[in-house]
Motif scaffolding. Structure first.
Motif, PDB file in Angstrom:
ATOM      1  N   ASP A 372      -8.773 -10.407   6.194  1.00 30.14           N
ATOM      2  CA  ASP A 372      -7.461 -10.879   5.757  1.00 30.14           C
ATOM      3  C   ASP A 372      -6.799  -9.896   4.796  1.00 30.14           C
ATOM      4  N   ALA A 373      -7.584  -9.287   3.934  1.00 30.00           N
ATOM      5  CA  ALA A 373      -7.027  -8.344   2.963  1.00 30.00           C
ATOM      6  C   ALA A 373      -6.473  -7.096   3.675  1.00 30.00           C
ATOM      7  N   GLN A 374      -7.178  -6.649   4.674  1.00 28.11           N
ATOM      8  CA  GLN A 374      -6.705  -5.474   5.426  1.00 28.11           C
ATOM      9  C   GLN A 374      -5.423  -5.791   6.192  1.00 28.11           C
ATOM     10  N   ARG A 375      -5.377  -6.966   6.791  1.00 21.83           N
ATOM     11  CA  ARG A 375      -4.168  -7.357   7.521  1.00 21.83           C
ATOM     12  C   ARG A 375      -2.977  -7.455   6.577  1.00 21.83           C
ATOM     13  N   GLN A 376      -3.189  -8.028   5.409  1.00 21.94           N
ATOM     14  CA  GLN A 376      -2.104  -8.155   4.444  1.00 21.94           C
ATOM     15  C   GLN A 376      -1.642  -6.793   3.951  1.00 21.94           C
ATOM     16  N   ARG A 377      -2.577  -5.886   3.768  1.00 20.47           N
ATOM     17  CA  ARG A 377      -2.209  -4.545   3.304  1.00 20.47           C
ATOM     18  C   ARG A 377      -1.409  -3.812   4.382  1.00 20.47           C
ATOM     19  N   LEU A 378      -1.799  -3.960   5.638  1.00 20.19           N
ATOM     20  CA  LEU A 378      -1.056  -3.308   6.720  1.00 20.19           C
ATOM     21  C   LEU A 378       0.344  -3.901   6.859  1.00 20.19           C
ATOM     22  N   LEU A 379       0.496  -5.176   6.564  1.00 13.73           N
ATOM     23  CA  LEU A 379       1.828  -5.789   6.573  1.00 13.73           C
ATOM     24  C   LEU A 379       2.693  -5.168   5.477  1.00 13.73           C
ATOM     25  N   GLU A 380       2.105  -4.914   4.316  1.00 16.65           N
ATOM     26  CA  GLU A 380       2.840  -4.273   3.225  1.00 16.65           C
ATOM     27  C   GLU A 380       3.198  -2.829   3.590  1.00 16.65           C
ATOM     28  N   ILE A 381       2.267  -2.154   4.245  1.00 17.33           N
ATOM     29  CA  ILE A 381       2.505  -0.761   4.638  1.00 17.33           C
ATOM     30  C   ILE A 381       3.663  -0.669   5.628  1.00 17.33           C
ATOM     31  N   ALA A 382       3.874  -1.705   6.416  1.00 12.96           N
ATOM     32  CA  ALA A 382       4.981  -1.702   7.377  1.00 12.96           C
ATOM     33  C   ALA A 382       6.312  -1.463   6.673  1.00 12.96           C
ATOM     34  N   ASP A 383       6.434  -1.965   5.457  1.00 11.17           N
ATOM     35  CA  ASP A 383       7.686  -1.779   4.711  1.00 11.17           C
ATOM     36  C   ASP A 383       7.855  -0.354   4.198  1.00 11.17           C
ATOM     37  N   LYS A 384       6.808   0.460   4.305  1.00  9.51           N
ATOM     38  CA  LYS A 384       6.898   1.869   3.910  1.00  9.51           C
ATOM     39  C   LYS A 384       7.423   2.749   5.053  1.00  9.51           C
TER      40      LYS A 384
END
Length: 411
Positions: A372-384
């Motif tokens: 779950d933590a990795q998925r959430q981080r990749l969602l945040e990275i999408a905004d980059k």
């Protein structure tokens, strides 16, 4: 696509022609030979020429002797004279410093380029559309008049609603002609394009041409196109196939992009002035179509402008996520991004204004053994994602009118 109206010496008089030049860098030159009793301005010739110019390939298309605005009497021409006109076209281009390396022929023009190319070692690639293996095949268009032609020396026939005088010499010439030796001698790559439902020249002709040629050779069907390739979508398909195939054999090598503009220039050129279809090119290697839906007057052959913006956001998002996951060595097996675009009232987006703003909705799907933590981080990275950031901040578009006649190089 700047077009120059020119004339050049044919086998028996002056030939009328169009030389379509690229808007930017000139990387190669082609000659287009039209079908029997047609002309240089048929839709298929114009569309294929336009597509090739976006790749940096200049195209010479001309009226054979006795047709269009070219000199001479059609009744005195023959298949052999068409071949001579093609040889003269190549000589003219070489004299101008534009030596051709690609020949394209439609119907009987396809048979003529095969015959001519066997004599022209400088040609690297030749493409035919609906070409007959036996040039005599063309006489079925006026078979009822053959007895009169043989007896009287010539006769007037009706072809496509237009009157033409066909001479005995033409009939005898195509009857005696055999293409097989010329095809076997080709020192060029061959592309055979033919429609399975062609009722004028059956697809068996394409098979015989293909079998007679040595490698490299390719065979592509034009699905339900008619013999004249009259529909825009069929001409576009043929143009795209020819241009993509030709790149390999012409070995187009554009110079590197200029410093400060690593991605070069994206150019949109009208493909159909009566509609909205656009040829979009990025250098000489990348090509896509843009269009509007049929409901808005387009032909729906490509993404709409907003569809292209959405595609940029989706692709950039996916790439950004993949780069981050790869660097972290996370078990991301696959990513896909769905993007939709709409206009919403700014007050709904919390800006306080009643004006409408653009809203992109993005849905990201990640496959793999991610926690779950990795998925959430990749969602945040999408905004980059760089395109995301560009769309979110205010941008400036500087526009100027190019001077008349100016040619901007695309690299």
């Amino acid at each position: 696509m700047p077009t120059e109206r020119i004339t050049f010496p044919g086998h028996a008089g002056t030939l009328d022609a169009r030389l379509d030049m690229p808007d930017g860098l000139h990387l190669a030159t082609a000659v287009f030979a039209h079908c029997f009793t047609c002309g240089k301005d048929i839709p298929a010739a114009r569309r294929i020429s336009a597509r090739l110019t976006t790749m940096g390939i200049a195209v010479l298309r001309f009226d054979f002797t006795g047709l269009g605005h070219s000199d001479g009497e059609f009744a005195n021409t023959s298949f052999t004279s068409n071949v001579e006109d093609l040889v003269q076209a190549v000589a003219y281009l070489e004299a101008r410093g534009l030596p051709p390396t690609l020949m394209i022929g439609h119907s009987l023009g396809g048979a003529a380029v095969l015959k001519a190319t066997a004599r022209l070692d400088q040609i690297k690639a030749v493409a035919t559309l609906g070409a007959p293996f036996d040039p005599k095949h063309v006489t079925h268009n006026f078979s009822d008049a053959l007895p009169e032609i043989i007896a009287q020396g010539e006769a007037e026939v009706n072809l496509g609603g237009r009157p033409f005088r066909i001479g005995k010499g033409f009939v005898e010439d195509v009857t005696d002609e055999a293409l097989q030796p010329a095809i076997a001698r080709l020192n060029a790559a061959l592309l055979v394009l033919h429609a399975p439902r062609d009722t004028i020249v059956s697809i068996d002709n394409a098979s015989e041409i293909f079998l007679a040629a040595k490698h490299p050779k390719s065979f592509v069907t034009l699905d339900d196109a008619d013999h004249l390739v009259t529909k825009a979508e069929h001409a576009e398909y043929a143009a795209d196939i020819i241009s993509t195939w030709a790149k390999k054999y012409l070995q187009l090598k554009p110079p590197a992009p200029p410093i400060g503009a690593p991605e070069g220039i994206v150019r949109s050129s009208e493909a159909d002035p009566k509609g909205f279809l656009q040829d979009i090119t990025h250098g000489t290697r990348h090509h896509i179509l843009a269009d509007e839906p049929r409901a808005y007057g387009g032909t729906n052959q490509g993404l709409s402008p907003y569809g292209l913006l959405s595609a940029g956001l989706a692709a950039c998002t996916s790439m950004t996520i993949r780069m981050y996951a790869r660097r972290k060595e996370w078990p991301l097996d696959h990513v896909h991004v769905d993007v939709s675009h709409n206009k919403v009232h700014a007050q709904d987006a919390g800006t306080g204004s009643g004006d409408k703003i653009d809203e992109w909705k993005r849905r990201i799907s990640l496959t793999g053994r991610l926690d779950d933590a990795q998925r959430q981080r990749l969602l945040e990275i999408a905004d980059k994602c760089p395109v995301h950031r560009t769309l979110e901040r205010t941008s400036k578009v500087l526009t100027e009118l190019a001077p008349v006649g100016e040619v901007l190089e695309i690299t």
